[in-house]
Design a protein around this motif. Structure first.
Motif, PDB file in Angstrom:
ATOM      1  N   GLY B 196       0.814  -1.205   0.000  1.00  0.00           N
ATOM      2  CA  GLY B 196       0.000   0.000   0.000  1.00  0.00           C
ATOM      3  C   GLY B 196       0.846   1.254   0.000  1.00  0.00           C
ATOM      4  N   GLU B 237      -6.614   2.530   0.961  1.00  0.00           N
ATOM      5  CA  GLU B 237      -5.638   2.104   1.964  1.00  0.00           C
ATOM      6  C   GLU B 237      -6.233   2.153   3.362  1.00  0.00           C
ATOM      7  N   GLN B 241      -6.026  -0.864   5.813  1.00  0.00           N
ATOM      8  CA  GLN B 241      -5.374  -0.724   7.111  1.00  0.00           C
ATOM      9  C   GLN B 241      -6.285  -1.199   8.227  1.00  0.00           C
TER      10      GLN B 241
END
Lengths: 53, 264
Positions: B196, B237, B241
């Motif tokens: 990422g 992302e 995450q």
């Protein structure tokens, strides 16, 4: 979990085949071990997860 | 291609690579204390501070802060710990799982916080260390519950299988539970954070190059598009995450419940 079995089976029996290859100076035991390990892992996955449900 | 033109290409745009993750030391030149190490400490302080502030003044009618803290705690307590480990044993592991989830989450989200912009677990050693901690924990719990040889039997002999095939299954089962598990746990977190961050660097550096440094006006709109995509990927992302922090905690809970289980 199932993924772990597949990786583990391939790595363990593939590794065993690779070591035997080095020892016996052949080259076919590594792929044989790899496939055997994956097949065994698939058997195990089916056995465990079909029993569980 | 001649040597001269190769050098020209290399100077024009340097694509990001693993080298971009090797950050210099923060103080002096001690390699023990780099930016990701600093971020780990910052994350620990932030998580500790958050739960300290939200649980300091407990009231029957919760304040906004207390409500937020309780929601965060309850999410891991009920959504992960109780669902996976079961109502009999789960309370012992709730503090660990709550701390683990928010620690990993904060460290991951650092990847898109402006001026921080580095997910600590994109350095693989931190992921290995965290997975090693979990490895010691779930094996320890299993040994505490079943005894050493009982646990060894528990992890190597799957239920419902008998006969000579056990000779082949036992090493496989041992290998996948004891050796492969911590490695996949660590690598899953590391690889997601690494990829990422690399993607974000690529899009932003590419945009910057196309707009300001390529020297061709026609490239500028493509650069703007790349920059817009970089922002869009930041949101993607954020999802990754959160998901990785969740998966990491979920798997920890599953390993713990597997070590505690009476039979497979």
């Amino acid at each position: 979990m199932a993924f772990g079995y597949l990786v583990g089976g391939g790595a363990f029996y593939g590794g065993l085949g690779w070591l035997l290859d080095r020892w016996l100076e052949t080259s076919f035991l590594f792929p044989v071990g790899l496939l055997f390990g994956i097949a065994l892992a698939m058997y195990l996955v089916f056995k465990i997860y079909l029993n569980a449900t | 291609m001649s040597a001269a033109s190769k050098i020209l290409v290399a100077e024009s745009f340097t694509p990001p690579g693993p080298g971009d993750f090797e950050l210099p030391a923060v103080f002096g030149d001690s390699l023990l204390f780099t930016k990701p190490a600093l971020l780990l400490v910052l994350a620990a302080v932030l998580v500790f501070g958050f739960f300290l502030v939200t649980s300091r003044k407990m009231a029957m009618v919760p304040s906004k802060a207390q409500y937020a803290g309780e929601q965060a705690y309850g999410f891991v307590r009920n959504g992960i710990a109780r669902d996976i480990i079961g109502s009999h044993d789960f309370m012992k592991f709730v503090p660990l799982l709550v701390a683990l989830f928010f620690f990993v989450l904060v460290n991951n989200v650092f990847g898109i916080i402006p001026f921080i912009q580095f997910p600590s677990f994109s350095r693989v050693s931190f992921a290995y260390a965290l997975a090693a901690l979990i490895w010691v924990l779930y094996n320890g719990v299993g040994i505490w519950k079943h005894g050493f040889f009982g646990y060894l039997k528990h992890v190597t002999v799957p239920g419902g299988i008998s006969g000579p095939i056990l000779l082949l299954i036992i090493p496989l089962e041992f290998f996948s539970t004891v050796i492969v598990r911590p490695a996949t746990l660590a690598l899953r977190l590391f690889a997601n954070m690494f990829a990422g961050h690399l993607l974000l660097i690529l899009f932003t550096l590419g945009a910057e190059y196309l707009i300001f440094e390529s020297g061709k006006v026609a490239y500028a709109p493509v650069g703007v598009l790349a920059f817009i995509l970089a922002i869009a990927i930041s949101f993607l992302e954020l999802l990754v995450q959160f998901l990785q922090a969740y998966v990491f905690t979920l798997l920890t809970a599953m390993y713990l419940s597997g070590a505690l289980a009476e039979e497979h």
